[in-house]
Enzyme design. Structure first.
Site, PDB file in Angstrom:
ATOM      1  N   ASP A  80      83.598 -19.053 -10.010  1.00 33.96           N
ATOM      2  CA  ASP A  80      82.688 -19.797  -9.134  1.00 33.96           C
ATOM      3  C   ASP A  80      83.393 -21.036  -8.578  1.00 33.96           C
ATOM      4  OD1 ASP A  80      80.247 -20.517  -7.924  1.00 33.96           O
ATOM      5  OD2 ASP A  80      79.679 -21.751  -9.647  1.00 33.96           O
ATOM      6  N   HIS A  81      83.380 -21.199  -7.264  1.00 29.76           N
ATOM      7  CA  HIS A  81      83.946 -22.382  -6.598  1.00 29.76           C
ATOM      8  C   HIS A  81      85.421 -22.620  -6.932  1.00 29.76           C
ATOM      9  CE1 HIS A  81      80.338 -23.877  -4.615  1.00 29.76           C
ATOM     10  NE2 HIS A  81      79.669 -23.527  -5.705  1.00 29.76           N
ATOM     11  N   GLY A 179      72.578 -28.864  -8.635  1.00 31.29           N
ATOM     12  CA  GLY A 179      71.934 -29.798  -9.555  1.00 31.29           C
ATOM     13  C   GLY A 179      70.422 -29.824  -9.385  1.00 31.29           C
ATOM     14  N   HIS A 208      73.484 -20.811  -3.095  1.00 30.71           N
ATOM     15  CA  HIS A 208      73.910 -21.709  -4.165  1.00 30.71           C
ATOM     16  C   HIS A 208      72.905 -22.848  -4.288  1.00 30.71           C
ATOM     17  CE1 HIS A 208      78.490 -20.774  -4.378  1.00 30.71           C
ATOM     18  NE2 HIS A 208      77.813 -19.706  -4.016  1.00 30.71           N
ATOM     19  N   GLY A 209      72.772 -23.382  -5.495  1.00 36.05           N
ATOM     20  CA  GLY A 209      72.028 -24.616  -5.688  1.00 36.05           C
ATOM     21  C   GLY A 209      70.540 -24.535  -5.432  1.00 36.05           C
ATOM     22  N   GLY A 210      69.866 -23.499  -5.937  1.00 31.01           N
ATOM     23  CA  GLY A 210      68.432 -23.369  -5.705  1.00 31.01           C
ATOM     24  C   GLY A 210      67.568 -23.822  -6.868  1.00 31.01           C
TER      25      GLY A 210
END
Length: 286
Positions: A80-81, A179, A208-210
């Site tokens: 990831d990333h 976050g 991403h980021g939900g």
């Protein structure tokens, strides 16, 4: 059963569901995620960030691979990333079946260039590649990004990006943040932008980021074409909040006593996400 991301997400794309990508930071978390996905007969993506990989070490990935290979559910081991070619090469050598190269903060042409290079080397050995276009917010550090500062993915540029790089799936920016959102900020997904991207791009889309978005918004995103959703903060909050509670008993010192109730709390959240993403029982399609 281990797969690469391309093969895993193609089935999700054809059948209208999303596969959870759970970020794990230790073996207990990983094993708990595998247990709940097996219980729900759901496909899964085991996501490991370079910082998490540094913590657990590449040697532990061998155990993760063995556990996945012995499971009946389809699973991907995903970096990831990833931030550099070196990180990508290390992940491939370690046994990851999918990698993400995150060039979203680069100039557009530089993002295209690095994604294409990663695709060329990863595809040669059967490893799939995720790219990202646009920038989502961040609440994981002191330098937070407000929703109004998010650089949304341009649908026409997304088509060009996918065609020129050869990526297997695309992470898009439609109004999420890494976050947990501060209480004074309310996230809102731009489903209209998602629809426009879906019209232009045929490969699976990633969210991403939900973590702080309403379930109704996430559900709508799945209905409108998202096939992979990253989950990190939600399961870690459940895991470590429970650990803080357990450790109030200062007599406890054995991990096999401390960690199981933490894993169970994490599994409750993971089960909710599996159901929300419509992934329950979808392992039967593979």
């Amino acid at each position: 059963m281990i797969l690469n991301m391309k093969d895993l997400l193609q089935v999700a794309r054809e059948n209208g569901f999303a596969i959870p990508a759970f970020n794990i930071s230790d073996y207990s978390m990983f094993n708990g995620i595998m247990e709940i996905c097996e219980e729900k007969n759901a496909p899964v993506i085991i996501a490991i960030h370079p910082d998490e990989l540094k913590h657990i070490t590449s040697e532990m990935v061998k155990g993760i691979l063995e556990r996945v290979n012995n499971s009946k559910i389809p699973a991907v081991i995903h970096l990831d990333h990833g931030a550099s070619i070196d990180q990508i090469i290390n992940a491939i050598r370690t046994g990851f079946t999918s990698v993400m190269i995150d060039g979203s903060l680069l100039q557009y042409e530089d993002n295209v260039d690095i994604c294409k290079k990663v695709c060329d080397l990863a595809h040669a050995v059967g490893v799939s590649v995720e790219g990202e276009l646009g920038t989502i917010g961040n609440t994981d550090s002191t330098e937070t990004t407000a929703p109004e500062d998010i650089l949304y993915t341009n649908p026409i540029q997304a088509r060009d990006f996918a065609e020129r790089t050869g990526i297997d799936c695309l992470a898009v920016a439609i109004g999420t943040c890494h976050g947990i959102y501060p209480k004074d900020k309310v996230p809102k997904l731009r489903i209209d932008i998602l629809d426009d991207i879906r019209k232009e791009v045929s490969i699976p889309l990633v969210l991403h980021g939900g973590s702080s978005n309403k379930d109704s918004e996430i559900e709508k995103a799945v209905e409108h074409g998202v096939n992979k959703i990253n989950i990190s903060s939600d399961i870690k909050v459940a895991y470590y909040n429970k650990m803080r509670e357990v450790l109030k008993d200062e007599s406890l010192r054995e991990p096999n006593v401390i960690q199981p109730p933490c894993v169970e709390e994490m599994k409750k959240i993971a089960a909710e996400k599996i159901k929300l993403f419509k992934a329950e029982n979808m392992a039967m399609l593979y």
